[in-house]
Write a protein that holds these residues in place. Structure first.
Motif, mmCIF file in Angstrom:
data_model
loop_
_atom_site.group_PDB
_atom_site.id
_atom_site.type_symbol
_atom_site.label_atom_id
_atom_site.label_comp_id
_atom_site.label_asym_id
_atom_site.label_seq_id
_atom_site.Cartn_x
_atom_site.Cartn_y
_atom_site.Cartn_z
ATOM 1 N N LYS A 1 0.834 -1.198 0.000
ATOM 2 C CA LYS A 1 0.000 0.000 0.000
ATOM 3 C C LYS A 1 0.873 1.255 0.000
ATOM 4 O O LYS A 1 0.546 2.257 -0.609
ATOM 5 C CB LYS A 1 -0.914 -0.022 1.224
ATOM 6 C CG LYS A 1 -1.999 0.993 1.202
ATOM 7 C CD LYS A 1 -2.952 0.743 2.369
ATOM 8 C CE LYS A 1 -4.193 1.575 2.202
ATOM 9 N NZ LYS A 1 -5.180 1.276 3.226
ATOM 10 N N LYS B 1 -4.230 5.551 -2.548
ATOM 11 C CA LYS B 1 -4.332 4.165 -2.135
ATOM 12 C C LYS B 1 -4.958 4.003 -0.766
ATOM 13 O O LYS B 1 -4.962 2.929 -0.217
ATOM 14 C CB LYS B 1 -2.961 3.508 -2.170
ATOM 15 C CG LYS B 1 -1.943 4.263 -1.357
ATOM 16 C CD LYS B 1 -0.594 4.191 -2.005
ATOM 17 C CE LYS B 1 0.392 5.095 -1.348
ATOM 18 N NZ LYS B 1 0.302 6.469 -1.715
ATOM 19 N N ASP B 2 -5.450 5.066 -0.194
ATOM 20 C CA ASP B 2 -6.036 4.993 1.136
ATOM 21 C C ASP B 2 -7.546 4.819 1.101
ATOM 22 O O ASP B 2 -8.211 5.069 2.095
ATOM 23 C CB ASP B 2 -5.686 6.254 1.930
ATOM 24 C CG ASP B 2 -4.223 6.311 2.278
ATOM 25 O OD1 ASP B 2 -3.707 7.423 2.365
ATOM 26 O OD2 ASP B 2 -3.609 5.255 2.457
ATOM 27 N N THR C 1 -6.491 -4.712 2.481
ATOM 28 C CA THR C 1 -5.053 -4.527 2.328
ATOM 29 C C THR C 1 -4.305 -5.766 2.825
ATOM 30 O O THR C 1 -3.352 -6.218 2.184
ATOM 31 C CB THR C 1 -4.593 -3.289 3.112
ATOM 32 O OG1 THR C 1 -5.290 -2.145 2.627
ATOM 33 C CG2 THR C 1 -3.109 -3.061 2.961
ATOM 34 N N VAL D 1 -2.999 -4.235 -4.427
ATOM 35 C CA VAL D 1 -3.605 -3.077 -3.744
ATOM 36 C C VAL D 1 -4.165 -2.094 -4.771
ATOM 37 O O VAL D 1 -5.276 -1.573 -4.602
ATOM 38 C CB VAL D 1 -2.581 -2.389 -2.810
ATOM 39 C CG1 VAL D 1 -3.067 -1.019 -2.368
ATOM 40 C CG2 VAL D 1 -2.309 -3.254 -1.599
ATOM 41 N N SER E 1 -8.012 -1.221 -5.066
ATOM 42 C CA SER E 1 -8.410 0.176 -4.943
ATOM 43 C C SER E 1 -9.249 0.618 -6.133
ATOM 44 O O SER E 1 -10.222 1.343 -5.980
ATOM 45 C CB SER E 1 -7.167 1.054 -4.815
ATOM 46 O OG SER E 1 -7.518 2.403 -4.773
#
Length: 91
Positions: free
Chosen positions: A18, A25-26, A33, A75, A79
């Motif tokens: 991540k 990417k949050d 994750t 990831v 996402s």
């Protein structure tokens, strides 16, 4: 004991993936994750072995780098596919 090690390594690798993944990417939950990290470890090891990686005595840094890169790709995919949108519709 291998399952616990895989979960711990997957969590760490997922967070590293991540960290190195480009863009926003949050926007995925932490459990996803961690799943990406576990998948990154499994798929990364398979890719490493498929290209002739046979390991080395001690820490095999190439194998870990492949696992982190694979987790980063997972990831980004997670996402893109399931990420939460930051756009709210105002009425």
């Amino acid at each position: 004991m291998e399952i616990i090690g895989l979960i711990v390594a997957g969590a760490i690798i997922g967070l590293l993936g991540k960290l190195v993944a480009p863009g926003d990417k949050d926007n995925i939950p932490i459990w996803l994750t961690i799943l990406c990290g576990i998948g990154g470890v499994l798929i990364g090891y398979a890719i490493y072995s498929a290209f002739g990686g046979d390991g080395s005595s001690g820490v095999d840094w190439v194998r870990w780098a492949v696992a982190i890169a694979t987790a980063a790709v997972l990831v980004v995919i997670a996402s893109t596919v399931t990420g939460r949108s930051n756009n709210r519709t105002r009425i």
